[in-house]
Design a protein around this motif. Structure first.
Motif, PDB file in Angstrom:
ATOM      1  N   ALA A   1       0.843  -1.197   0.000  1.00 39.76           N
ATOM      2  CA  ALA A   1       0.000   0.000   0.000  1.00 39.76           C
ATOM      3  C   ALA A   1       0.875   1.242   0.000  1.00 39.76           C
ATOM      4  CB  ALA A   1      -0.907   0.019   1.236  1.00 39.76           C
ATOM      5  N   ARG A   2       0.384   2.299  -0.627  1.00 44.07           N
ATOM      6  CA  ARG A   2       1.084   3.572  -0.540  1.00 44.07           C
ATOM      7  C   ARG A   2       0.910   4.126   0.873  1.00 44.07           C
ATOM      8  NH1 ARG A   2       3.764   6.681  -4.009  1.00 44.07           N
ATOM      9  NH2 ARG A   2       4.018   8.886  -3.445  1.00 44.07           N
ATOM     10  N   TYR A   3       1.935   4.789   1.376  1.00 45.41           N
ATOM     11  CA  TYR A   3       1.971   5.205   2.774  1.00 45.41           C
ATOM     12  C   TYR A   3       1.940   6.723   2.866  1.00 45.41           C
ATOM     13  CZ  TYR A   3       3.382   5.252   7.680  1.00 45.41           C
ATOM     14  OH  TYR A   3       3.425   5.456   9.037  1.00 45.41           O
ATOM     15  N   VAL A   4       0.988   7.245   3.628  1.00 48.76           N
ATOM     16  CA  VAL A   4       0.945   8.684   3.880  1.00 48.76           C
ATOM     17  C   VAL A   4       1.536   8.945   5.258  1.00 48.76           C
ATOM     18  CG1 VAL A   4      -1.455   8.569   4.711  1.00 48.76           C
ATOM     19  CG2 VAL A   4      -0.487  10.762   4.008  1.00 48.76           C
ATOM     20  N   GLY A   5       2.528   9.822   5.319  1.00 41.00           N
ATOM     21  CA  GLY A   5       3.186  10.158   6.566  1.00 41.00           C
ATOM     22  C   GLY A   5       4.690  10.295   6.366  1.00 41.00           C
ATOM     23  N   PRO A   6       5.316  11.111   7.211  1.00 47.69           N
ATOM     24  CA  PRO A   6       4.674  11.840   8.292  1.00 47.69           C
ATOM     25  C   PRO A   6       3.901  13.058   7.796  1.00 47.69           C
ATOM     26  CG  PRO A   6       7.003  12.397   8.218  1.00 47.69           C
ATOM     27  CD  PRO A   6       6.787  11.312   7.193  1.00 47.69           C
ATOM     28  N   CYS A   7       3.014  13.543   8.638  1.00 49.47           N
ATOM     29  CA  CYS A   7       2.301  14.796   8.405  1.00 49.47           C
ATOM     30  C   CYS A   7       2.266  15.565   9.715  1.00 49.47           C
ATOM     31  CB  CYS A   7       0.885  14.542   7.890  1.00 49.47           C
ATOM     32  SG  CYS A   7      -0.111  16.050   7.722  1.00 49.47           S
ATOM     33  N   VAL A   8       2.786  16.772   9.679  1.00 50.34           N
ATOM     34  CA  VAL A   8       2.778  17.678  10.836  1.00 50.34           C
ATOM     35  C   VAL A   8       2.164  18.983  10.380  1.00 50.34           C
ATOM     36  CG1 VAL A   8       4.236  19.031  12.396  1.00 50.34           C
ATOM     37  CG2 VAL A   8       4.741  16.609  12.007  1.00 50.34           C
ATOM     38  N   ALA A   9       1.204  19.483  11.128  1.00 52.84           N
ATOM     39  CA  ALA A   9       0.515  20.716  10.743  1.00 52.84           C
ATOM     40  C   ALA A   9       0.046  21.460  11.987  1.00 52.84           C
ATOM     41  CB  ALA A   9      -0.665  20.408   9.824  1.00 52.84           C
ATOM     42  N   ASN A  10      -0.191  22.758  11.802  1.00 55.28           N
ATOM     43  CA  ASN A  10      -0.613  23.570  12.944  1.00 55.28           C
ATOM     44  C   ASN A  10      -2.127  23.620  13.108  1.00 55.28           C
ATOM     45  OD1 ASN A  10      -1.398  25.258  10.892  1.00 55.28           O
ATOM     46  ND2 ASN A  10      -0.040  26.968  11.456  1.00 55.28           N
ATOM     47  N   SER A  11      -2.866  22.902  12.232  1.00 58.06           N
ATOM     48  CA  SER A  11      -4.320  22.858  12.377  1.00 58.06           C
ATOM     49  C   SER A  11      -4.861  21.635  11.649  1.00 58.06           C
ATOM     50  CB  SER A  11      -4.980  24.119  11.816  1.00 58.06           C
ATOM     51  OG  SER A  11      -4.922  24.137  10.404  1.00 58.06           O
ATOM     52  N   GLU A  12      -6.033  21.206  12.067  1.00 58.10           N
ATOM     53  CA  GLU A  12      -6.695  20.077  11.423  1.00 58.10           C
ATOM     54  C   GLU A  12      -7.016  20.389   9.965  1.00 58.10           C
ATOM     55  OE1 GLU A  12     -10.956  17.723  11.962  1.00 58.10           O
ATOM     56  OE2 GLU A  12      -9.967  18.579  13.726  1.00 58.10           O
ATOM     57  N   GLU A  13      -7.453  21.602   9.698  1.00 56.30           N
ATOM     58  CA  GLU A  13      -7.807  21.978   8.330  1.00 56.30           C
ATOM     59  C   GLU A  13      -6.592  21.957   7.413  1.00 56.30           C
ATOM     60  OE1 GLU A  13      -9.896  22.990   4.977  1.00 56.30           O
ATOM     61  OE2 GLU A  13     -10.577  22.203   6.905  1.00 56.30           O
ATOM     62  N   GLU A  14      -5.445  22.414   7.931  1.00 53.99           N
ATOM     63  CA  GLU A  14      -4.232  22.399   7.113  1.00 53.99           C
ATOM     64  C   GLU A  14      -3.784  20.968   6.841  1.00 53.99           C
ATOM     65  OE1 GLU A  14      -1.064  24.152   4.899  1.00 53.99           O
ATOM     66  OE2 GLU A  14      -3.087  24.734   5.519  1.00 53.99           O
ATOM     67  N   ALA A  15      -3.857  20.103   7.830  1.00 53.83           N
ATOM     68  CA  ALA A  15      -3.506  18.698   7.618  1.00 53.83           C
ATOM     69  C   ALA A  15      -4.418  18.075   6.566  1.00 53.83           C
ATOM     70  CB  ALA A  15      -3.606  17.936   8.935  1.00 53.83           C
ATOM     71  N   ARG A  16      -5.719  18.361   6.655  1.00 55.53           N
ATOM     72  CA  ARG A  16      -6.660  17.831   5.675  1.00 55.53           C
ATOM     73  C   ARG A  16      -6.287  18.276   4.273  1.00 55.53           C
ATOM     74  NH1 ARG A  16      -9.884  19.353   2.318  1.00 55.53           N
ATOM     75  NH2 ARG A  16      -9.455  21.516   2.874  1.00 55.53           N
ATOM     76  N   ARG A  17      -5.953  19.536   4.124  1.00 52.92           N
ATOM     77  CA  ARG A  17      -5.624  20.076   2.805  1.00 52.92           C
ATOM     78  C   ARG A  17      -4.354  19.436   2.245  1.00 52.92           C
ATOM     79  NH1 ARG A  17      -2.803  23.855   0.110  1.00 52.92           N
ATOM     80  NH2 ARG A  17      -1.430  24.187   1.891  1.00 52.92           N
TER      81      ARG A  17
END
Length: 280
Positions: A197-213
């Motif tokens: 499977a393709r792997y998403v991560g890491p993801c670090v963001a200052n808000s939930e909306e930014e992470a979603r985007r």
């Protein structure tokens, strides 16, 4: 005859892959090579008859923390103390290097061994997945905003240090080169190929909306391939759970994040996807 613990060489990767495939892990040969490059001598193994029968990796992040991963044993060699030998070897190496803390992500089966070696549970970490063809009917096209970058800049590295607890710039650079990176002034998200499977991560963001985007950009670009996805997250961050759920991911399994040594100050609220069970 089962040998002593030794350093794994690039020529051993094909044999080591047999261990991870038997465990149904997602790592590719490139994942093994990456750890070898980032931590020369950090991949250790035990062999028997020319084949690797057990392995473990140690990835230092300076002197403050090192991550233990790739703890694998061929099914027919289990219950012989091989994982314990490799773990004791990793702990001894860290102590010689004056590394103040060790962390790992443990399965239920591995947890008793790690507890016997002085590791304590910090929190739960979960694997979420989305199978090929599972798309939300309402999944929106990402608003890229025109200012995303394909590189994690110095300002984002400082943000990542606050989230993860230590500097892991070399790892992020290597992961960016191995896959895709979307970064803005408010966060970043990486993705890379995996064996199943393709792997998403890491993801670090200052808000939930930014992470979603940021994550949406990865899912949208890869959607044409209808690939399977894995996403490992910390349920202590409910925003990460909401974003993963919004994109049609479901929880597949739970592991235990464990620590030996000093506590590391970090901020789970900024972590929307980890780098991998073997990387932290």
């Amino acid at each position: 005859m089962v040998g002593t613990v030794r350093t794994m060489k690039p020529d051993d990767v094909a044999s080591a892959m047999e261990l991870s495939i038997a465990a149904n892990w997602n790592q590719t040969p490139e994942d093994w090579y990456r750890i070898m490059q980032l931590s020369p001598g950090g991949c250790r193994c035990i062999e028997d008859g020319g084949k690797i029968v057990a392995s473990a990796s140690l990835l230092p992040f300076g002197m403050q923390l090192a991550w233990i991963g790739m703890v694998l044993t061929r099914p027919e060699y289990r219950r012989q103390g091989l994982a314990r030998r490799l773990m004791e070897d990793a702990i001894a190496t860290a102590e010689r290097s004056s590394i103040r803390a060790l962390k790992l992500d443990a399965t239920d089966e591995g947890r008793p061994l790690y507890e016997s070696l002085g590791f304590v549970v910090e929190e739960v970490v979960e694997r979420w997945g989305r199978d090929s063809g599972e798309f939300l009917a309402a999944q929106e096209k990402p608003d890229l905003g025109g200012d995303d970058s394909s590189k994690v800049c110095a300002a984002l590295l400082a943000q990542d240090r606050a989230a993860f607890g230590v500097d892991r710039g070399e790892l992020l650079e290597a992961l960016s080169a191995a896959g895709r990176c979307n970064a803005s002034e408010n966060g970043y998200a990486l993705s890379r190929p995996g064996r199943v499977a393709r792997y998403v991560g890491p993801c670090v963001a200052n808000s939930e909306e930014e992470a979603r985007r940021l994550v949406a950009a990865h899912l949208d670009v890869e959607a044409r391939d209808h690939c399977h996805w894995y996403w490992d997250l910390l349920p202590a961050n409910p925003g990460a759970v909401r974003v993963a759920t919004r994109f049609g991911f479901t929880c597949r399994r739970s592991l235990w994040r464990m620590r030996r040594g000093e506590s590391i100050k970090n901020n789970d609220a900024m972590v929307y996807a980890i780098a991998g069970f073997e990387l932290g």
